[in-house]
Design an enzyme around this catalytic site. Structure first.
Site, PDB file in Angstrom:
ATOM      1  N   SER A  83      -9.688   2.368   3.193  1.00  0.00           N
ATOM      2  CA  SER A  83      -8.858   3.104   2.249  1.00  0.00           C
ATOM      3  C   SER A  83      -7.970   2.220   1.396  1.00  0.00           C
ATOM      4  CB  SER A  83      -7.981   4.083   3.034  1.00  0.00           C
ATOM      5  OG  SER A  83      -7.072   3.378   3.882  1.00  0.00           O
ATOM      6  N   LYS A 105       0.837  -1.196   0.000  1.00  0.00           N
ATOM      7  CA  LYS A 105       0.000   0.000   0.000  1.00  0.00           C
ATOM      8  C   LYS A 105       0.875   1.251   0.000  1.00  0.00           C
ATOM      9  CE  LYS A 105      -3.892   2.044   2.613  1.00  0.00           C
ATOM     10  NZ  LYS A 105      -4.736   1.893   3.817  1.00  0.00           N
ATOM     11  N   SER A 128      -9.701  -0.299   7.338  1.00  0.00           N
ATOM     12  CA  SER A 128      -9.232  -0.153   5.961  1.00  0.00           C
ATOM     13  C   SER A 128      -8.524  -1.364   5.381  1.00  0.00           C
ATOM     14  CB  SER A 128      -8.308   1.067   5.849  1.00  0.00           C
ATOM     15  OG  SER A 128      -9.028   2.253   6.072  1.00  0.00           O
TER      16      SER A 128
END
Length: 500
Positions: free
Chosen positions: A155, A80, A179
């Protein structure tokens, strides 16, 4: 020849160890898959092809020389973009960090590199991890592989979509209020939020420091355990890191897969079901409870009344911490710098111009909210009160875990919604995290395991929560449920996803 992209990380690791394929072949297969489908999915912000292939070639050479390697050596991984990576762009999904290349690696990236996992690239995300749909990225939406017109969660939608689309067998996500787990639920992947402090936060671009936690995104519970054991453990560079070894996570997953949960007490949280949850989500949840009962677990109802206030408390604590953490993005030290076109170029005006141009609407909304909550005259009324609610939530968890071994709920109240549907309604967007937020406020670990398709044909997730530092319970119960579900289905859930 076997399609290497369809293997789980554990299966691919075994294939590499047996000499049936090379890491270069596996890495090239995933890079080819990214090239073929990521134009539609947009899971990646940066593809690290040359470096990934070089790492894979090095692992192959070391394996050929007879060197003892980590079990996941040679298995590709995606990271990420909120995790800093030396030599690779790290933008946190924001224009304000566009083009920034960190001079160092996060601790978890150091451990990934040391173990010989080729890093395929950096995945898309809501800007500074603020969002539940990956629609707040400055670099465009990520699309759900199950339906490209729907959100992949957030997210960390990029990491979940990459794993669900078979672009990567493993990925790193971060979880501040759900998330990792909520994207896992809506994409049919496994997502784990470790105990707070169980995985180093050194090198994570912070949103809310008392809530943020990195963890695995995978296709199976065993794969998550393997990755969790690699990235977890004490780090002296993180003052919140737990100075104790991890429990035996891989062993717990293998034990759970045998399907015996005799003597285990499972608590169903009254407050995390009912109004607002889609009927199909609840139907799959109760079917999964029946499978746990058949595996020998005792299922009981528990009440955690303070959970009703978790969402409100979170959306005061998180913006307050975010407004403080994001103060460093000022146009003076790194990242974007915008000078005003009219009038004097002062430090204050450069900061205002830079933050105005570099931050998106959702980030500005939360910074304003957080700054207000911390302001003189309002601190006790808002931030102070939210911290008191946080204490009540921690007490509810302690009371519940005194009577049960794990707590369970649906991971998210709904399946993936269409892109754009909730962009103009922030409160509706925030409700996606109603079931995941309590774990972050208390620092306890959680896992989302895909447990079927809702009435609309889209994936749903089953959330398991355990006491702090008892992450092994997640893997035991999660693997048992996964094994029972796949015995019922005849194949993993992702085998039913449409072809891209």
């Amino acid at each position: 020849m076997t399609d290497l992209t369809r293997l789980s990380a554990a299966e691919l690791a075994a294939t590499l160890a047996a000499g049936e394929a090379s890491s270069v072949e596996a890495t090239r297969a995933h890079l080819d898959r990214i090239a073929a489908v990521d134009g539609d999915v947009h899971a990646f912000l940066h593809v690290n092809d040359e470096d990934a292939l070089a790492t894979a070639a090095d692992v192959d050479a070391r394996r050929a020389a007879g060197e003892e390697l980590h079990p996941l050596a040679g298995v590709p991984i995606a990271v990420k973009d909120v995790v800093v990576t030396q030599g690779m762009p790290s933008t946190a999904g924001s224009k304000i960090l566009e083009g920034w290349i960190p001079p160092y690696d996060a601790t978890l990236v150091e451990r990934i590199r040391a173990a010989g996992l080729p890093i395929l690239g950096k995945t898309n995300m809501d800007e500074f991890a603020m969002g539940s749909s990956t629609e707040h990225s400055a670099y465009g939406n990520t699309h759900n592989p199950w339906d490209l017109d729907r959100i992949p969660g957030g997210s960390g939608g990029g990491s979940a979509a990459a794993v669900a689309a078979f672009e990567a067998p493993l990925a790193i996500g971060t979880d501040t209020g759900g998330s990792i787990r909520q994207p896992g639920a809506v994409t049919g992947t496994v997502g784990v939020k470790p105990t707070y402090g169980g995985v180093s936060r050194y090198g994570l671009i912070a949103m809310a420091s008392s809530l943020d936690q990195a963890g695995p995104v995978t296709r199976t519970v065993l794969d998550s355990a393997l990755l969790h054991e690699l990235i977890g453990g004490h780090d002296p560079r993180d003052s919140t890191s737990i100075p104790e070894p991890l429990p035996p996570l891989v062993e717990a997953a293998r034990q759970g897969a045998l399907g015996d949960l005799s003597g285990l007490r499972v608590g169903v949280v009254t407050q995390l079901q009912g109004e607002g949850y889609q009927p199909g989500v609840l139907a799959r949840f109760h079917e999964s409870l029946e499978l746990l009962t058949k595996a020998g677990a005792e299922v009981v109802e528990v009440s955690c009344p303070s959970f009703d206030y978790a969402l409100a408390a979170y959306y005061l604590i998180m913006p307050a911490e975010a407004s403080s953490n994001l103060a460093k993005f000022d146009g003076m030290r790194f990242g974007l710098r915008v000078e005003p076109t009219d009038g004097p170029v002062t430090a204050e005006r450069v900061m205002a111009a830079t933050r105005g141009a570099g931050f998106g609407d959702e980030v500005k909304r939360r910074v304003v909210l957080g700054t207000y909550a911390l302001s003189a005259g309002y601190y006790d009324a808002y931030y102070g009160s939210a911290q008191k609610v946080r204490t009540l939530i921690q007490r509810d968890f302690a009371a519940a875990f005194a009577k049960t071994d794990v707590l369970v709920s649906p991971t998210a109240p709904t399946t993936a919604f269409p892109l754009g549907e909730k962009l103009d309604d922030p409160l509706a967007m925030y409700l996606n995290d109603v079931a995941t937020i309590p774990a972050n406020l208390a620092g306890v670990p959680g896992i989302s395991v895909p447990n079927g398709l809702s009435d609309d044909g889209l994936p749903v997730g089953f959330q398991i929560l355990a006491p702090a530092k008892a992450d092994d319970r997640l893997y035991r119960v999660g693997a048992a449920l996964e094994s029972a579900l796949e015995s019922t289905w005849g194949a993993p859930l992702l085998s039913r996803a449409p072809e891209l």
